[in-house]
Write an enzyme that holds these catalytic residues in place. Structure first.
Site, PDB file in Angstrom:
ATOM      1  N   ARG A 199      27.939 -52.703   9.542  1.00 10.53           N
ATOM      2  CA  ARG A 199      28.059 -54.154   9.751  1.00 10.53           C
ATOM      3  C   ARG A 199      27.833 -54.612  11.183  1.00 10.53           C
ATOM      4  O   ARG A 199      27.771 -55.808  11.433  1.00 10.53           O
ATOM      5  CB  ARG A 199      29.436 -54.623   9.277  1.00 10.53           C
ATOM      6  CG  ARG A 199      29.541 -54.691   7.769  1.00 10.53           C
ATOM      7  CD  ARG A 199      30.977 -54.690   7.323  1.00 10.53           C
ATOM      8  NE  ARG A 199      31.601 -53.425   7.686  1.00 10.53           N
ATOM      9  CZ  ARG A 199      32.870 -53.122   7.445  1.00 10.53           C
ATOM     10  NH1 ARG A 199      33.654 -53.991   6.879  1.00 10.53           N
ATOM     11  NH2 ARG A 199      33.350 -51.938   7.789  1.00 10.53           N
ATOM     12  N   ARG A 221      28.184 -43.875  10.634  1.00 13.03           N
ATOM     13  CA  ARG A 221      28.095 -45.295  10.215  1.00 13.03           C
ATOM     14  C   ARG A 221      26.980 -46.027  10.937  1.00 13.03           C
ATOM     15  O   ARG A 221      27.099 -47.212  11.237  1.00 13.03           O
ATOM     16  CB  ARG A 221      29.422 -46.027  10.424  1.00 13.03           C
ATOM     17  CG  ARG A 221      30.532 -45.614   9.493  1.00 13.03           C
ATOM     18  CD  ARG A 221      30.466 -46.383   8.184  1.00 13.03           C
ATOM     19  NE  ARG A 221      31.404 -45.817   7.218  1.00 13.03           N
ATOM     20  CZ  ARG A 221      32.601 -46.331   6.947  1.00 13.03           C
ATOM     21  NH1 ARG A 221      33.004 -47.411   7.561  1.00 13.03           N
ATOM     22  NH2 ARG A 221      33.377 -45.758   6.064  1.00 13.03           N
ATOM     23  N   ARG A 254      22.622 -56.169   2.877  1.00 12.64           N
ATOM     24  CA  ARG A 254      23.858 -56.139   2.084  1.00 12.64           C
ATOM     25  C   ARG A 254      24.034 -57.468   1.338  1.00 12.64           C
ATOM     26  O   ARG A 254      24.425 -57.481   0.171  1.00 12.64           O
ATOM     27  CB  ARG A 254      25.045 -55.894   3.006  1.00 12.64           C
ATOM     28  CG  ARG A 254      26.355 -55.647   2.300  1.00 12.64           C
ATOM     29  CD  ARG A 254      27.425 -55.467   3.376  1.00 12.64           C
ATOM     30  NE  ARG A 254      28.744 -55.216   2.859  1.00 12.64           N
ATOM     31  CZ  ARG A 254      29.521 -56.120   2.283  1.00 12.64           C
ATOM     32  NH1 ARG A 254      29.074 -57.355   2.108  1.00 12.64           N
ATOM     33  NH2 ARG A 254      30.732 -55.785   1.875  1.00 12.64           N
ATOM     34  N   TYR A 273      42.495 -40.878  -1.545  1.00 17.44           N
ATOM     35  CA  TYR A 273      42.175 -42.217  -2.075  1.00 17.44           C
ATOM     36  C   TYR A 273      42.415 -42.279  -3.583  1.00 17.44           C
ATOM     37  O   TYR A 273      42.882 -43.295  -4.108  1.00 17.44           O
ATOM     38  CB  TYR A 273      40.712 -42.580  -1.758  1.00 17.44           C
ATOM     39  CG  TYR A 273      40.471 -42.839  -0.290  1.00 17.44           C
ATOM     40  CD1 TYR A 273      40.710 -44.089   0.267  1.00 17.44           C
ATOM     41  CD2 TYR A 273      40.020 -41.827   0.561  1.00 17.44           C
ATOM     42  CE1 TYR A 273      40.502 -44.337   1.619  1.00 17.44           C
ATOM     43  CE2 TYR A 273      39.814 -42.055   1.911  1.00 17.44           C
ATOM     44  CZ  TYR A 273      40.056 -43.313   2.440  1.00 17.44           C
ATOM     45  OH  TYR A 273      39.859 -43.543   3.780  1.00 17.44           O
ATOM     46  N   ASP A 318      28.651 -43.699  -0.272  1.00 19.87           N
ATOM     47  CA  ASP A 318      30.053 -43.649   0.151  1.00 19.87           C
ATOM     48  C   ASP A 318      30.724 -42.444  -0.486  1.00 19.87           C
ATOM     49  O   ASP A 318      30.354 -42.031  -1.590  1.00 19.87           O
ATOM     50  CB  ASP A 318      30.791 -44.935  -0.247  1.00 19.87           C
ATOM     51  CG  ASP A 318      32.090 -45.072   0.540  1.00 19.87           C
ATOM     52  OD1 ASP A 318      32.048 -45.571   1.675  1.00 19.87           O
ATOM     53  OD2 ASP A 318      33.133 -44.610   0.034  1.00 19.87           O
TER      54      ASP A 318
HETATM   55  O1  CP3 Z   1      27.385 -43.148   8.164  1.00 25.56           O
HETATM   56  C1  CP3 Z   1      26.580 -43.832   7.482  1.00 25.56           C
HETATM   57  O2  CP3 Z   1      25.895 -44.756   7.992  1.00 25.56           O
HETATM   58  C2  CP3 Z   1      26.357 -43.446   6.041  1.00 25.56           C
HETATM   59  C3  CP3 Z   1      27.086 -44.139   5.040  1.00 25.56           C
HETATM   60  C4  CP3 Z   1      28.588 -43.919   4.901  1.00 25.56           C
HETATM   61  C5  CP3 Z   1      29.455 -44.969   4.511  1.00 25.56           C
HETATM   62  N1  CP3 Z   1      30.697 -44.437   4.305  1.00 25.56           N
HETATM   63  C6  CP3 Z   1      29.069 -46.379   4.328  1.00 25.56           C
HETATM   64  C7  CP3 Z   1      30.122 -47.412   4.332  1.00 25.56           C
HETATM   65  C8  CP3 Z   1      29.350 -42.761   5.007  1.00 25.56           C
HETATM   66  C9  CP3 Z   1      28.935 -41.375   5.455  1.00 25.56           C
HETATM   67  C10 CP3 Z   1      30.673 -43.097   4.601  1.00 25.56           C
HETATM   68  C11 CP3 Z   1      31.768 -42.120   4.531  1.00 25.56           C
HETATM   69  C12 CP3 Z   1      33.124 -42.583   4.217  1.00 25.56           C
HETATM   70  N2  CP3 Z   1      33.511 -43.578   3.366  1.00 25.56           N
HETATM   71  C13 CP3 Z   1      34.291 -41.958   4.721  1.00 25.56           C
HETATM   72  C14 CP3 Z   1      34.327 -40.740   5.612  1.00 25.56           C
HETATM   73  C15 CP3 Z   1      33.992 -41.051   7.018  1.00 25.56           C
HETATM   74  C16 CP3 Z   1      34.994 -41.909   7.741  1.00 25.56           C
HETATM   75  O3  CP3 Z   1      34.641 -43.043   8.086  1.00 25.56           O
HETATM   76  O4  CP3 Z   1      36.122 -41.417   7.984  1.00 25.56           O
HETATM   77  C17 CP3 Z   1      35.397 -42.662   4.190  1.00 25.56           C
HETATM   78  C18 CP3 Z   1      36.849 -42.357   4.473  1.00 25.56           C
HETATM   79  C19 CP3 Z   1      34.889 -43.671   3.327  1.00 25.56           C
HETATM   80  C20 CP3 Z   1      35.671 -44.628   2.486  1.00 25.56           C
HETATM   81  C21 CP3 Z   1      35.429 -46.020   2.866  1.00 25.56           C
HETATM   82  N3  CP3 Z   1      34.238 -46.684   2.683  1.00 25.56           N
HETATM   83  C22 CP3 Z   1      36.344 -46.910   3.474  1.00 25.56           C
HETATM   84  C23 CP3 Z   1      37.762 -46.562   3.871  1.00 25.56           C
HETATM   85  C24 CP3 Z   1      35.675 -48.124   3.643  1.00 25.56           C
HETATM   86  C25 CP3 Z   1      36.273 -49.420   4.141  1.00 25.56           C
HETATM   87  C26 CP3 Z   1      36.436 -49.437   5.600  1.00 25.56           C
HETATM   88  C27 CP3 Z   1      35.292 -50.178   6.240  1.00 25.56           C
HETATM   89  O5  CP3 Z   1      34.747 -49.685   7.236  1.00 25.56           O
HETATM   90  O6  CP3 Z   1      35.000 -51.272   5.734  1.00 25.56           O
HETATM   91  C28 CP3 Z   1      34.343 -47.943   3.185  1.00 25.56           C
HETATM   92  C29 CP3 Z   1      33.274 -48.958   3.199  1.00 25.56           C
HETATM   93  C30 CP3 Z   1      31.970 -48.576   3.817  1.00 25.56           C
HETATM   94  N4  CP3 Z   1      31.311 -47.394   3.648  1.00 25.56           N
HETATM   95  C31 CP3 Z   1      31.178 -49.420   4.650  1.00 25.56           C
HETATM   96  C32 CP3 Z   1      30.014 -48.694   4.968  1.00 25.56           C
HETATM   97  C33 CP3 Z   1      28.842 -49.169   5.779  1.00 25.56           C
HETATM   98  C34 CP3 Z   1      31.500 -50.848   5.032  1.00 25.56           C
HETATM   99  C35 CP3 Z   1      31.347 -51.673   3.788  1.00 25.56           C
HETATM  100  C36 CP3 Z   1      30.676 -53.002   3.938  1.00 25.56           C
HETATM  101  O7  CP3 Z   1      29.471 -53.106   4.238  1.00 25.56           O
HETATM  102  O8  CP3 Z   1      31.395 -53.964   3.694  1.00 25.56           O
END
Ligand code: CP3
Length: 344
Positions: free
Chosen positions: A28, A24, A37, A151, A74
């Site tokens: 944010r 990540r 964003r 999911y 994602d």
């Molecule tokens: O790592 C990186 O910088 C690359 C991008 C990336 C994102 N999600 C961007 C993201 C990667 C590799 C993921 C993987 C992902 N997404 C996983 C597996 C890794 C982990 O964290 O366990 C999972 C389970 C998801 C599903 C997901 N996406 C959830 C549960 C959420 C909400 C939780 C949260 O942190 O808000 C997301 C949203 C998400 N994916 C964000 C980002 C940067 C935040 C969204 C935003 O900007 O509002």
């Protein structure tokens, strides 16, 4: 031979200073991420707008000089490409239309239909591959079938993956059809990322830890092996990182059982245990506790040194044990990198 330190580690090389990137790393906690964003409007528009997705992929490289960039996308884009509705509720997380019956499954698209939805992601990969500094490795990724299925079945994130376990036990034939569809679709998705310019791919099995015993073998190990085996046939030189998060003893032998080149570790296992039981089989990645990016200070410095030293006898990629959180301080990321790279 390569000069890229991440690829060297994935080829099994032990390095005095391990390479580093961060789960990540585009997120944010970064003001530049938040600005882009906002420009995109919402999270999914950011994922599907190649210029902006490429921009946020590159921001942490410019700011911190990480050794790898990870594609900004994602894991839930794949179910969307297979026909699920997907949206994000601010402050809560993802929502999807659920799949719990044979009738729901019959509505899903096939592995060959996913590219129409996912083509902007491949475009992002092409832009980043072109713009990345020559020493930086580019990592593509997908969710592991089990984690994505949790999911799709629940329609949202759940604390214990209860709905997915219930389907696995209550209608195992349907559950296995979902896993199989995700497995073959993930192969095509990662294949396209590699063709577009990804040099490494990572399979995120964030909820692998809730699969126990035989279920872990069938739904975490076997799909990872199928994906790895097929990708290695098509792209023998592209390394694969597996992340069976919170697998505990399931980390033991995961390299050999699945064929991945590197096993990513969460921070619930100690570096000492992981060096003895997992790194003996190949490259490991990890595993600093993400909260150090909030707290910083001497605690952070000591733990970075401890992890570096404990994994210093074999191939290692430094990373967090899970994603950095929105309340993290970017200055602590700088401190982590400076500490890691200090003269040893
Ligand atoms: O790592 C990186 O910088 C690359 C991008 C990336 C994102 N999600 C961007 C993201 C990667 C590799 C993921 C993987 C992902 N997404 C996983 C597996 C890794 C982990 O964290 O366990 C999972 C389970 C998801 C599903 C997901 N996406 C959830 C549960 C959420 C909400 C939780 C949260 O942190 O808000 C997301 C949203 C998400 N994916 C964000 C980002 C940067 C935040 C969204 C935003 O900007 O509002």
């Amino acid at each position: 031979m390569t000069n890229k330190t991440i690829l060297k580690a994935l080829n099994g090389e032990t390095q005095a200073v391990p390479p580093i990137w961060m789960m990540r790393q585009a997120g944010r906690y970064l003001p530049d991420y938040k600005a882009t964003r906002a420009q995109a409007g919402d999270f999914l528009s950011l994922c599907y707008t190649p210029d902006l997705a490429a921009e946020v992929t590159l921001q942490p490289i410019r700011r911190f000089g990480f050794d790898a960039a990870i594609l900004f996308a994602d894991i839930l884009l794949l179910p969307q490409a297979l026909g699920a509705d997907l949206w994000f509720v601010t402050g809560e997380g993802p929502r999807l239309s659920t799949i719990t019956s044979d009738a729901d499954f019959a509505q899903m698209k096939s592995k060959d239909d996913i590219h129409e939805t996912l083509s902007p992601v491949y475009e992002t990969v092409k832009i980043v591959a072109r713009e990345l500094p020559k020493e930086t490795t580019f990592i593509g990724f997908a969710g592991a079938p089990w984690t994505v299925a949790t999911y799709m079945i629940a329609g949202r994130g759940t604390p214990d993956q209860g709905p997915a376990h219930a389907l696995r036990e209550g209608n195992n034939a349907l559950f296995e059809k979902i896993i199989d569809l995700l497995t073959v679709s993930t192969i095509e998705y990662l294949d396209m990322q590699i063709k577009a310019g990804a040099e490494v791919v990572k399979i995120f099995d964030s909820w692998a830890g809730s699969l126990k015993g035989d279920a872990f073998e069938k739904y975490a190990v076997a799909p990872a092996r199928k994906i790895t085996t097929e990708l290695k046939k098509r792209h023998p030189n592209v390394p694969i990182i597996g992340f069976p998060r919170e697998a505990g003893d399931g980390y033991i032998g995961f390299h050999a059982k699945t064929g991945v080149d590197c096993v990513a570790l969460d921070n619930s296992v100690s570096p000492e245990w992981a060096a003895a039981n997992v790194q003996k089989d190949g490259c490991v990645q990890g595993n600093l506790k993400p909260s150090h990016m909030v707290t910083g200070g001497q605690g952070l410095i000591d733990e970075v040194r401890h992890i570096r030293e404990t994994f210093s006898k074999g191939p290692h990629i430094f990373n967090l044990g899970h994603g950095i959180t929105p309340d993290a301080d970017p200055d602590n990321v700088t401190l982590m990198i400076e500490t890691l790279r200090e003269t040893v």
